[in-house]
Design a protein around this motif. Sequence first.
Motif, PDB file in Angstrom:
ATOM      1  N   ILE A  22       0.861  -1.180   0.000  1.00 32.95           N
ATOM      2  CA  ILE A  22       0.000   0.000   0.000  1.00 32.95           C
ATOM      3  C   ILE A  22       0.899   1.231   0.000  1.00 32.95           C
ATOM      4  O   ILE A  22       2.070   1.159   0.377  1.00 32.95           O
ATOM      5  N   CYS A  23       0.328   2.348  -0.424  1.00 31.81           N
ATOM      6  CA  CYS A  23       1.070   3.604  -0.459  1.00 31.81           C
ATOM      7  C   CYS A  23       0.435   4.595   0.519  1.00 31.81           C
ATOM      8  O   CYS A  23      -0.783   4.648   0.675  1.00 31.81           O
ATOM      9  N   ILE A  24       1.295   5.358   1.170  1.00 34.80           N
ATOM     10  CA  ILE A  24       0.881   6.403   2.101  1.00 34.80           C
ATOM     11  C   ILE A  24       1.369   7.725   1.526  1.00 34.80           C
ATOM     12  O   ILE A  24       2.543   7.844   1.157  1.00 34.80           O
ATOM     13  N   GLY A  25       0.487   8.717   1.439  1.00 32.62           N
ATOM     14  CA  GLY A  25       0.925   9.998   0.921  1.00 32.62           C
ATOM     15  C   GLY A  25      -0.185  11.017   0.803  1.00 32.62           C
ATOM     16  O   GLY A  25      -1.317  10.799   1.211  1.00 32.62           O
ATOM     17  N   ARG A  26       0.180  12.146   0.210  1.00 33.87           N
ATOM     18  CA  ARG A  26      -0.704  13.312   0.096  1.00 33.87           C
ATOM     19  C   ARG A  26      -1.673  13.199  -1.081  1.00 33.87           C
ATOM     20  O   ARG A  26      -2.679  13.893  -1.128  1.00 33.87           O
ATOM     21  N   HIS A  27      -1.415  12.316  -2.042  1.00 39.80           N
ATOM     22  CA  HIS A  27      -2.302  12.154  -3.190  1.00 39.80           C
ATOM     23  C   HIS A  27      -3.539  11.373  -2.759  1.00 39.80           C
ATOM     24  O   HIS A  27      -3.435  10.369  -2.063  1.00 39.80           O
ATOM     25  N   ALA A  28      -4.702  11.824  -3.185  1.00 38.86           N
ATOM     26  CA  ALA A  28      -5.971  11.252  -2.721  1.00 38.86           C
ATOM     27  C   ALA A  28      -6.169   9.794  -3.100  1.00 38.86           C
ATOM     28  O   ALA A  28      -6.984   9.111  -2.493  1.00 38.86           O
ATOM     29  N   VAL A  32      -3.617   5.182   2.201  1.00 38.87           N
ATOM     30  CA  VAL A  32      -3.620   6.037   3.388  1.00 38.87           C
ATOM     31  C   VAL A  32      -3.362   7.462   2.895  1.00 38.87           C
ATOM     32  O   VAL A  32      -2.256   7.803   2.493  1.00 38.87           O
ATOM     33  N   PHE A  33      -4.418   8.267   2.897  1.00 37.40           N
ATOM     34  CA  PHE A  33      -4.392   9.635   2.381  1.00 37.40           C
ATOM     35  C   PHE A  33      -4.169  10.600   3.535  1.00 37.40           C
ATOM     36  O   PHE A  33      -4.957  10.633   4.485  1.00 37.40           O
ATOM     37  N   LEU A  34      -3.071  11.364   3.455  1.00 39.51           N
ATOM     38  CA  LEU A  34      -2.717  12.342   4.483  1.00 39.51           C
ATOM     39  C   LEU A  34      -2.583  13.717   3.821  1.00 39.51           C
ATOM     40  O   LEU A  34      -1.531  14.029   3.250  1.00 39.51           O
ATOM     41  N   PRO A  35      -3.628  14.542   3.849  1.00 43.62           N
ATOM     42  CA  PRO A  35      -3.590  15.840   3.172  1.00 43.62           C
ATOM     43  C   PRO A  35      -2.797  16.878   3.969  1.00 43.62           C
ATOM     44  O   PRO A  35      -3.335  17.818   4.524  1.00 43.62           O
ATOM     45  N   ARG A  41       3.556  13.330  -2.213  1.00 47.40           N
ATOM     46  CA  ARG A  41       2.405  12.710  -2.891  1.00 47.40           C
ATOM     47  C   ARG A  41       2.392  11.199  -2.697  1.00 47.40           C
ATOM     48  O   ARG A  41       1.352  10.599  -2.497  1.00 47.40           O
ATOM     49  N   ARG A  42       3.519  10.567  -2.764  1.00 50.70           N
ATOM     50  CA  ARG A  42       3.674   9.127  -2.522  1.00 50.70           C
ATOM     51  C   ARG A  42       4.838   8.983  -1.550  1.00 50.70           C
ATOM     52  O   ARG A  42       5.964   8.695  -1.937  1.00 50.70           O
ATOM     53  N   SER A  83       5.600   8.038  11.965  1.00 50.97           N
ATOM     54  CA  SER A  83       5.352   9.474  11.819  1.00 50.97           C
ATOM     55  C   SER A  83       5.633   9.878  10.383  1.00 50.97           C
ATOM     56  O   SER A  83       6.731   9.646   9.861  1.00 50.97           O
ATOM     57  N   VAL A  84       4.627  10.495   9.756  1.00 52.96           N
ATOM     58  CA  VAL A  84       4.708  10.976   8.378  1.00 52.96           C
ATOM     59  C   VAL A  84       4.163  12.392   8.398  1.00 52.96           C
ATOM     60  O   VAL A  84       2.976  12.589   8.658  1.00 52.96           O
ATOM     61  N   GLY A  85       5.033  13.373   8.178  1.00 47.88           N
ATOM     62  CA  GLY A  85       4.585  14.760   8.332  1.00 47.88           C
ATOM     63  C   GLY A  85       4.110  14.956   9.760  1.00 47.88           C
ATOM     64  O   GLY A  85       4.767  14.535  10.713  1.00 47.88           O
TER      65      GLY A  85
END
Length: 98
Positions: A22-28, A32-35, A41-42, A83-85
């Motif tokens: 799975i990918c975690i990032g800012r892209h919707a 796991v979506f983290l705005p 983004r990824r 911890s991501v951002g």
Amino acid sequence: MLVLSYDGPNGPQKVQVDVESICIGRHADNEVFLPDPRVARRHCLIIRTEQGYTVLDNHSPGGIFVNGKRVNEHLLRAGDRISVGASVIVVEESDDEG
């Protein structure tokens, strides 16, 4: 199988990890979506290996931290805190063998 718990854009979220990656990032379209502007983004991946699930930094500018330590990769265990951002993702074990 792992369960990831985190505060998403619409409140507390739980994601079951029962696939190869799975990918975690800012892209919707990430699982796991983290705005958060501090999140790429990824930003990072969680992949299934022979040893279990591993989180891998995807060359993100801010990096990833597990239990307060910056890592490029880490074999995940229940209770780990990624911890991501500004977000913290807590790793839980699932009772479901899936």
